[in-house]
Design a protein around this motif. Sequence first.
Motif, PDB file in Angstrom:
ATOM      1  N   VAL A 289       5.038  17.090  -3.646  1.00  0.00           N
ATOM      2  CA  VAL A 289       3.903  16.324  -3.348  1.00  0.00           C
ATOM      3  C   VAL A 289       3.349  17.182  -1.934  1.00  0.00           C
ATOM      4  N   ASP A 290       1.975  17.234  -1.826  1.00  0.00           N
ATOM      5  CA  ASP A 290       1.351  17.559  -0.571  1.00  0.00           C
ATOM      6  C   ASP A 290       1.185  16.177  -0.038  1.00  0.00           C
ATOM      7  N   LEU A 291       2.191  15.825   1.036  1.00  0.00           N
ATOM      8  CA  LEU A 291       2.337  14.712   1.512  1.00  0.00           C
ATOM      9  C   LEU A 291       1.143  14.113   2.362  1.00  0.00           C
ATOM     10  N   VAL A 292       0.393  15.127   3.161  1.00  0.00           N
ATOM     11  CA  VAL A 292      -0.839  14.712   3.757  1.00  0.00           C
ATOM     12  C   VAL A 292      -1.813  14.041   2.639  1.00  0.00           C
ATOM     13  N   ASP A 293      -1.988  14.980   1.658  1.00  0.00           N
ATOM     14  CA  ASP A 293      -3.229  14.644   0.683  1.00  0.00           C
ATOM     15  C   ASP A 293      -3.064  13.480  -0.299  1.00  0.00           C
ATOM     16  N   ARG A 294      -1.649  13.395  -0.545  1.00  0.00           N
ATOM     17  CA  ARG A 294      -1.239  12.182  -1.501  1.00  0.00           C
ATOM     18  C   ARG A 294      -0.908  10.976  -0.761  1.00  0.00           C
TER      19      ARG A 294
ATOM     20  N   GLY B   9      -6.496   5.023  11.624  1.00  0.00           N
ATOM     21  CA  GLY B   9      -6.575   5.856  10.399  1.00  0.00           C
ATOM     22  C   GLY B   9      -5.817   7.507  10.893  1.00  0.00           C
ATOM     23  N   GLU B  10      -6.665   7.857  11.607  1.00  0.00           N
ATOM     24  CA  GLU B  10      -6.589   9.338  12.029  1.00  0.00           C
ATOM     25  C   GLU B  10      -5.160   9.674  12.793  1.00  0.00           C
ATOM     26  N   THR B  11      -4.874   8.747  13.777  1.00  0.00           N
ATOM     27  CA  THR B  11      -3.389   9.019  14.547  1.00  0.00           C
ATOM     28  C   THR B  11      -2.222   8.625  13.519  1.00  0.00           C
TER      29      THR B  11
ATOM     30  N   ALA C  46      -0.498  10.593   3.569  1.00  0.00           N
ATOM     31  CA  ALA C  46      -0.794  10.197   4.856  1.00  0.00           C
ATOM     32  C   ALA C  46      -2.133   9.929   5.237  1.00  0.00           C
ATOM     33  N   THR C  47      -2.953  10.746   4.544  1.00  0.00           N
ATOM     34  CA  THR C  47      -4.414  10.343   4.671  1.00  0.00           C
ATOM     35  C   THR C  47      -4.954   9.239   4.078  1.00  0.00           C
ATOM     36  N   ARG C  48      -4.345   8.746   3.211  1.00  0.00           N
ATOM     37  CA  ARG C  48      -4.503   7.642   2.486  1.00  0.00           C
ATOM     38  C   ARG C  48      -4.104   6.221   2.871  1.00  0.00           C
ATOM     39  N   PHE C  49      -2.709   6.248   3.370  1.00  0.00           N
ATOM     40  CA  PHE C  49      -1.963   4.865   3.564  1.00  0.00           C
ATOM     41  C   PHE C  49      -2.605   4.382   4.761  1.00  0.00           C
ATOM     42  N   PRO C  50      -2.728   4.720   5.768  1.00  0.00           N
ATOM     43  CA  PRO C  50      -3.330   4.064   6.969  1.00  0.00           C
ATOM     44  C   PRO C  50      -4.615   3.284   6.856  1.00  0.00           C
ATOM     45  N   ILE C  51      -5.528   4.156   6.089  1.00  0.00           N
ATOM     46  CA  ILE C  51      -6.889   3.500   5.753  1.00  0.00           C
ATOM     47  C   ILE C  51      -6.836   2.456   4.640  1.00  0.00           C
ATOM     48  N   ASN C  52      -6.147   2.494   3.776  1.00  0.00           N
ATOM     49  CA  ASN C  52      -5.944   1.548   2.902  1.00  0.00           C
ATOM     50  C   ASN C  52      -5.248   0.535   3.437  1.00  0.00           C
ATOM     51  N   VAL C  53      -4.252   0.410   4.374  1.00  0.00           N
ATOM     52  CA  VAL C  53      -3.947  -0.648   5.151  1.00  0.00           C
ATOM     53  C   VAL C  53      -5.057  -1.283   5.896  1.00  0.00           C
ATOM     54  N   ILE C  54      -5.456  -0.784   6.708  1.00  0.00           N
ATOM     55  CA  ILE C  54      -6.833  -1.261   7.381  1.00  0.00           C
ATOM     56  C   ILE C  54      -7.745  -1.653   6.690  1.00  0.00           C
ATOM     57  N   VAL C  55      -8.334  -1.266   5.609  1.00  0.00           N
ATOM     58  CA  VAL C  55      -9.280  -1.597   4.701  1.00  0.00           C
ATOM     59  C   VAL C  55      -8.631  -3.146   4.008  1.00  0.00           C
ATOM     60  N   ASP C  56      -7.265  -3.209   3.781  1.00  0.00           N
ATOM     61  CA  ASP C  56      -6.820  -4.608   3.144  1.00  0.00           C
ATOM     62  C   ASP C  56      -6.825  -5.554   4.160  1.00  0.00           C
ATOM     63  N   MET C  57      -6.298  -5.117   5.316  1.00  0.00           N
ATOM     64  CA  MET C  57      -6.230  -6.093   6.564  1.00  0.00           C
ATOM     65  C   MET C  57      -7.597  -6.746   6.960  1.00  0.00           C
TER      66      MET C  57
ATOM     67  N   ASN D 148       0.852  -1.239   0.010  1.00  0.00           N
ATOM     68  CA  ASN D 148      -0.070   0.088  -0.123  1.00  0.00           C
ATOM     69  C   ASN D 148       1.043   1.426  -0.007  1.00  0.00           C
ATOM     70  N   SER D 149       2.155   1.257   0.705  1.00  0.00           N
ATOM     71  CA  SER D 149       2.758   2.445   0.857  1.00  0.00           C
ATOM     72  C   SER D 149       3.397   2.569  -0.613  1.00  0.00           C
ATOM     73  N   ALA D 150       4.055   1.709  -1.324  1.00  0.00           N
ATOM     74  CA  ALA D 150       4.624   1.663  -2.473  1.00  0.00           C
ATOM     75  C   ALA D 150       3.687   2.208  -3.536  1.00  0.00           C
ATOM     76  N   GLU D 151       2.444   1.766  -3.589  1.00  0.00           N
ATOM     77  CA  GLU D 151       1.490   2.221  -4.480  1.00  0.00           C
ATOM     78  C   GLU D 151       1.320   3.718  -4.378  1.00  0.00           C
ATOM     79  N   LEU D 152       1.202   4.177  -3.388  1.00  0.00           N
ATOM     80  CA  LEU D 152       0.785   5.576  -3.258  1.00  0.00           C
ATOM     81  C   LEU D 152       2.088   6.477  -3.670  1.00  0.00           C
ATOM     82  N   ILE D 153       3.382   5.862  -3.305  1.00  0.00           N
ATOM     83  CA  ILE D 153       4.290   6.571  -3.546  1.00  0.00           C
ATOM     84  C   ILE D 153       4.875   6.520  -4.968  1.00  0.00           C
ATOM     85  N   GLU D 154       4.415   5.610  -5.778  1.00  0.00           N
ATOM     86  CA  GLU D 154       4.733   5.576  -7.111  1.00  0.00           C
ATOM     87  C   GLU D 154       4.094   6.375  -7.916  1.00  0.00           C
TER      88      GLU D 154
END
Length: 407
Positions: free
Chosen positions: A126-131, A236-238, A133-144, A112-118
């Motif tokens: 990059v706006d790291l929050v928008d592109r 997600g938020e934290t 930080a806000t996506r990575f943990p949620i994507n991980v939890i959804v996948d988990m 999930n991290s690699a897909e976003l960075i790519e």
Amino acid sequence: MSAPTTPAAPDILSPEFARDPYSAYAVMREHHPLIWHEATSSYVISRHADVVRAFKDPVFTSRNYEWQLEPVHGRTILQMDGREHATHRNLVAPAFRGRELAEKFVPVIERNSAELIEAFRSAGEVDLVDRYATRFPINVIVDMLGLPKGDHEHFHRWYTSIMAFLSNLSGDEEVVAQGLATKAEFEEYLLPIIAARREDPDDDLLSTLCTAEIDGVRMSDHEIKAFCSLLLTAGGETTDKAIASLMVNLVAHPEQLAAVRADHSLIAAAFAETLRFSPPVHMIMRQPAEDVELSGGVVPAGSTVTCLIGAANRDPERYANPDEFDLHRPDLDLARAYTAGAGHTAFALGRHFCVGAMLARTELEIGIAQLLDAMDDIRFADGAPPPEYGVFTRAPTSLPLVFTPAG
């Protein structure tokens, strides 16, 4: 000469506090370690020793979550005590530590991290929050959980609504109504999926929660739903805010960024120091079962106590030069920084220590390492660190960076 006047007690709902809570924390610790805050009907504590006691001493309960969390999550593990709490924690904890975390979920985190960075690594900005930080943990939890990745926007909207409810210290009725509507939407979405996983389990966290059993005890459908709701918001938020704050701290301290770039094993230390210096969650509430004496006076039984994590973590009685970010800090025990005996208070402490602490650490270690491998010469696009926002939770809402694409 007249004696110096004592500064007034800061108001945690004031615009001045929102702009700069750290200056207010210093005034609180020094002059007002116990404040009755009328607007939130709570006692506010700020000294490290008092916050640690509120998290560790069994006299402090989490009954406040009956009104703070239960309306939007349902009844969660955070409200449980004694044997019930121990049983439910043992049902969910294995997925968030040790071999199961390493074998089942590290590949999910890496992917999930690699897909976003790519998607931005060649852009040089990059706006790291928008592109990320806000996506990575949620994507991980959804996948988990084994939920459809296409539903990401729903999850992001739901967790934003729930976090607004939890942070609603001023009692905005519209925020309350939206939070309650979100709970109903999430139940309608997830309960049928839980029923299906009970019938046909898969190799995912939701199936594990559906089939886990200790001494004949299983989690009910609504308990599983409540835990997933809690996981999406807390996880997600934290983590979102921790990623943004950690990158700000490193970019603002180029020599420490260079050290972490050269030795990725230092990421855990940088994260621990970020949890102390600029924690994602600045306050957690507790409720004493009997009268308790703290610095500054007595808190009556049944009162709500607002524990200021952000203040405790910068208490000069506990840390030398507390307002300086230093990943090499000798008075922050890294060996215990991700345990219930941590020196900082960002994950709470004791029996209600954050069950997802090791998941957060793993996400940060993998994510920051991949970011640094993809981005050289990282600088703030505006030439200075962005401002932080938030009172209950706090971090930059935008993090524009420029960099030289690596490789």
